[in-house]
Scaffold this active site. Sequence first.
Site, short mmCIF file in Angstrom:
data_model
loop_
_atom_site.label_atom_id
_atom_site.label_comp_id
_atom_site.label_asym_id
_atom_site.label_seq_id
_atom_site.Cartn_x
_atom_site.Cartn_y
_atom_site.Cartn_z
N SER A 1 35.18 29.88 48.56
CA SER A 1 34.84 29.90 47.15
C SER A 1 33.53 29.14 46.92
O SER A 1 32.50 29.50 47.49
CB SER A 1 36.01 29.33 46.33
OG SER A 1 35.84 29.59 44.96
N ASP B 1 41.46 39.32 44.99
CA ASP B 1 40.88 38.05 44.54
C ASP B 1 40.68 38.10 43.01
O ASP B 1 39.91 38.91 42.51
CB ASP B 1 39.53 37.82 45.23
CG ASP B 1 39.01 36.40 45.06
OD1 ASP B 1 39.16 35.85 43.95
OD2 ASP B 1 38.44 35.86 46.02
N HIS C 1 42.82 34.48 46.10
CA HIS C 1 41.75 33.49 46.15
C HIS C 1 42.21 32.18 46.80
O HIS C 1 41.51 31.18 46.72
CB HIS C 1 41.23 33.22 44.74
CG HIS C 1 39.91 32.51 44.69
ND1 HIS C 1 38.72 33.10 45.05
CD2 HIS C 1 39.58 31.24 44.32
CE1 HIS C 1 37.72 32.25 44.91
NE2 HIS C 1 38.22 31.11 44.47
#
Length: 291
Positions: free
Chosen positions: A105, A246, A274
Amino acid sequence: MLDAHELFVDSGPLRIWTERIGDASRPAVLMVMGSAAQGVSCPDALVGRLLERGVSVIRYDHRDTGRSGAVDFDAHPYTIGDMARDCLAVLDGHGLDSAHVAGASLGGMLAQWLGVHAPDRVRSLTLLSSSPMNHDPGPAWARARAGEPADPDDLPPPAPAFLAHLAAGLPPGVESDLALFRVFNGPVRPFDEPAARAMLELAQSRATDPAAAANHHRAVWLEDPTLLVPLTSITAPTSVVHGDQDPVNPLAHGEALAAAIPGAELHVVPGMGHALTSPGLPEEVADLIRL
């Protein structure tokens, strides 16, 4: 229980908590976690599988998280580039000229920054659930929050479930974070709630200043010219690992990353959201990290 060596390193005026796991004579993988995430959010199962692949692993707490130093953001605002320089301080503190770098991320954006600005320090890059560092998400987020149609020329905004969680304004704490990670997990793969809760409780127990982690969200929106360098300048062997569920950075973000970096390989993980909060997923992802 993993055999780890803890070490505090200096990054300017900040002390950064780190740990190196495994045989220090082996090449290192630097795990760079996401926004507001401590090093302990990197699952032990993922670390263990990497050790089996013949490397050592370094986890660390970002500034403003865990046992690392906190910043008065109003007096000393920092950017994504500043957070990436903490990664270099971690490598320096462990006496490493270079390492394999895997970022998740926001950590994937820090990893991209290293690939662009410190290529000699990067043996390989793995970008997990991330987005191009030179992409401005602001317009897409604004349109999504206003209920306006997406711009087909922009990368897609987060899923409605994630935006709804943000809008709910739940009070901070383990229960709120658990609800967030349930959204992160996505609807396809089973959510390992006991493991997620244990990780979040551990993170809460070791946070010197729990509220400081919110500074990461402020840093993301600060203008940073160092992010604007084209990703075509990355020379490290690169893998992009992205889930097709995601809710924060939809799959198009990973596809754009892989298209922008010369020679990058895209690995789409079916059902992954995610976060690595589904049974067996940490090991599956560990096998995709570029070494």
